[in-house]
Design an enzyme around this catalytic site. Structure first.
Site, PDB file in Angstrom:
ATOM      1  N   ASP A   1      -1.517   1.246   7.883  1.00 29.76           N
ATOM      2  CA  ASP A   1      -0.835   1.522   6.620  1.00 29.76           C
ATOM      3  C   ASP A   1       0.495   0.771   6.557  1.00 29.76           C
ATOM      4  O   ASP A   1       1.297   0.829   7.480  1.00 29.76           O
ATOM      5  CB  ASP A   1      -0.590   3.036   6.513  1.00 29.76           C
ATOM      6  CG  ASP A   1      -0.299   3.497   5.099  1.00 29.76           C
ATOM      7  OD1 ASP A   1       0.206   2.704   4.296  1.00 29.76           O
ATOM      8  OD2 ASP A   1      -0.564   4.686   4.824  1.00 29.76           O
TER       9      ASP A   1
ATOM     10  N   SER B   1      -1.866   9.467  -0.505  1.00 29.07           N
ATOM     11  CA  SER B   1      -0.651   8.736  -0.849  1.00 29.07           C
ATOM     12  C   SER B   1       0.281   9.629  -1.683  1.00 29.07           C
ATOM     13  O   SER B   1       0.727  10.659  -1.197  1.00 29.07           O
ATOM     14  CB  SER B   1      -1.016   7.435  -1.573  1.00 29.07           C
ATOM     15  OG  SER B   1       0.096   6.601  -1.707  1.00 29.07           O
TER      16      SER B   1
ATOM     17  N   HIS C   1      -3.354   0.843   3.765  1.00 29.86           N
ATOM     18  CA  HIS C   1      -3.073   2.102   3.067  1.00 29.86           C
ATOM     19  C   HIS C   1      -4.298   2.597   2.301  1.00 29.86           C
ATOM     20  O   HIS C   1      -4.595   3.798   2.294  1.00 29.86           O
ATOM     21  CB  HIS C   1      -1.901   1.866   2.106  1.00 29.86           C
ATOM     22  CG  HIS C   1      -1.394   3.077   1.411  1.00 29.86           C
ATOM     23  ND1 HIS C   1      -0.762   4.121   2.052  1.00 29.86           N
ATOM     24  CD2 HIS C   1      -1.409   3.420   0.087  1.00 29.86           C
ATOM     25  CE1 HIS C   1      -0.403   5.044   1.176  1.00 29.86           C
ATOM     26  NE2 HIS C   1      -0.793   4.650  -0.018  1.00 29.86           N
TER      27      HIS C   1
END
Length: 395
Positions: free
Chosen positions: A342, A179, A375
């Site tokens: 995601d 991320s 995610h």
């Protein structure tokens, strides 16, 4: 199983000092939280921060050439605890399943470093070490608050570079992260292309476009609307921090960072003793759960640090004319890992990055990390990719 996976996701965002509650190898390494200090740092915006302190941890041994190092960069609500345990019986780091002796990122072979960032969100958790708005401004003797200089993502990298220099690292065999950590890995590849052999961005993007910038504005909006925010000036004795606004901001992040199956176990049940059909103020069970998790997280975080982290993300690769201009500087091999479900950096962000790297003639491989967590699959679900990661490091 669904309950355990949801707990893992919540812990990843709501208490990073806790281990994901999913099956993974027992940690075999005890790691020490250390502190790096540097002085006279000039930000990319031209301001000077007299003293900076960040926490970090390492595993493995740096070789004589200083070229077997790996740096792991952390996600938005993360910190340096990516692997190992701080003591027997304590939780393992979030990527412990792939980092350690004999694992995909083998600490018998590599010297692995993970550091806290500047303006780290976890400033009140008793473990994270960082410099940011909550730190003392030596010019005033009070916390910096919003007088703290704006921090770009490149500033994260420059402070990490000073840390690596102090450790004797001359070359990185791999830079990787999930991320926001993926964004840092990409920023590293553009900033120091000559010292990086491999890059593995996980659940990231090479483009922080207007859609992403706008979403982060939504993330931070509840903080600015909290009456206790007071334009960031809430550190004085007797003032209350904007805990409610920060909790609401973290709730937005928590929901967006997951996928529908992660919350499915709540169904449409009302919270105990509540009846949403009869009273507009009554809550559903999923709302109650998210409220409690976000509030617990807010109590060990800082609202101003949240705002500064948002801005650092929005300033990703801001020194380059385009993502193509930034990535064209890289000389590394790439392994891009995406989660197909995601909701933060959606799959097309990652496939577009792969296509761009291929147009630029860079060696690039691609894999998907799957699971019910959206995610967060890239934070707590990396173990199935261990063989792919190991093979990537051998090329």
């Amino acid at each position: 199983m669904k309950r355990r996976l949801l707990l893992a996701a919540t812990l990843a965002l709501a208490a990073l000092s806790q281990a994901p509650a999913i099956a993974q190898p027992a940690a075999t390494e005890i790691v020490e939280k250390k502190v790096f200090e540097t002085t006279g740092y000039v930000t990319r915006g031209g301001a000077t921060i007299p003293t900076i302190r960040i926490g970090y941890q390492t595993a493995g041994t740096l070789n004589a050439a200083g070229d077997n190092a790996v740096i792991v960069t952390h996600f938005f609500s993360g910190n340096s605890h990516a692997f190992g345990r701080y003591a027997e019986g304590q939780p393992a780091g979030y990527w412990d399943a792939i980092i350690g002796p004999g694992r995909a990122i083998d600490t018998n072979r590599y010297f692995v470093i993970s550091s806290d960032t500047l303006v780290n969100l976890n400033v009140r958790d008793g473990r994270t070490v960082t410099t940011g708005p909550v730190s003392m401004n030596p010019a005033t003797g009070r916390p910096w608050a919003l007088d703290f200089p704006v921090i770009a993502m490149r500033d994260f990298i420059e402070v990490q570079k000073r840390l690596l220099d102090s450790l004797g690292v001359r070359r990185l065999a791999l830079v990787t992260g999930a991320s926001m950590g993926a964004l840092q890995a990409i920023e590293w590849a553009a900033a120091y292309p000559q010292m990086i052999d491999r890059v593995m961005p996980v659940i990231g993007s090479s483009e922080f476009d207007p859609w992403a910038i706008a979403w982060l504005d939504i993330w931070e909006s509840p903080i600015r609307l909290d009456p206790n925010f007071n334009n960031g000036d809430y550190y004085a004795q007797g003032r209350e921090p904007p805990t409610r606004g920060l909790a609401e901001a973290l709730k937005i992040v928590t929901v967006q960072a997951q996928d529908r199956p992660a919350l499915a176990r709540f169904g449409r049940r009302a919270a105990e003793g509540q009846d949403p059909l009869r009273r507009i103020g009554d809550r559903f069970e999923v709302e109650r759960f998210l409220d409690e998790a976000a509030l617990a997280r807010a109590r060990v975080s800082d609202a101003n640090h949240f705002l500064y982290l948002v801005r650092a993300n929005q300033l990703f690769l801001h020194e380059y004319a385009s993502s193509e201009a930034a990535l064209s500087r890289s000389q590394a091999r790439w392994f891009v890992v995406a989660s197909p479900t995601d909701r933060v950096f959606m799959l097309d962000y990652n496939t577009e990055m792969v296509a761009l790297l291929r147009r630029l003639g860079r060696p690039v491989d691609f894999a998907e990390v799957t699971g019910p967590l959206g995610h967060l699959n890239g934070v707590v679900g990396m173990a199935p990719l261990a063989d792919r990661i190991r093979a990537f490091l051998q090329n």
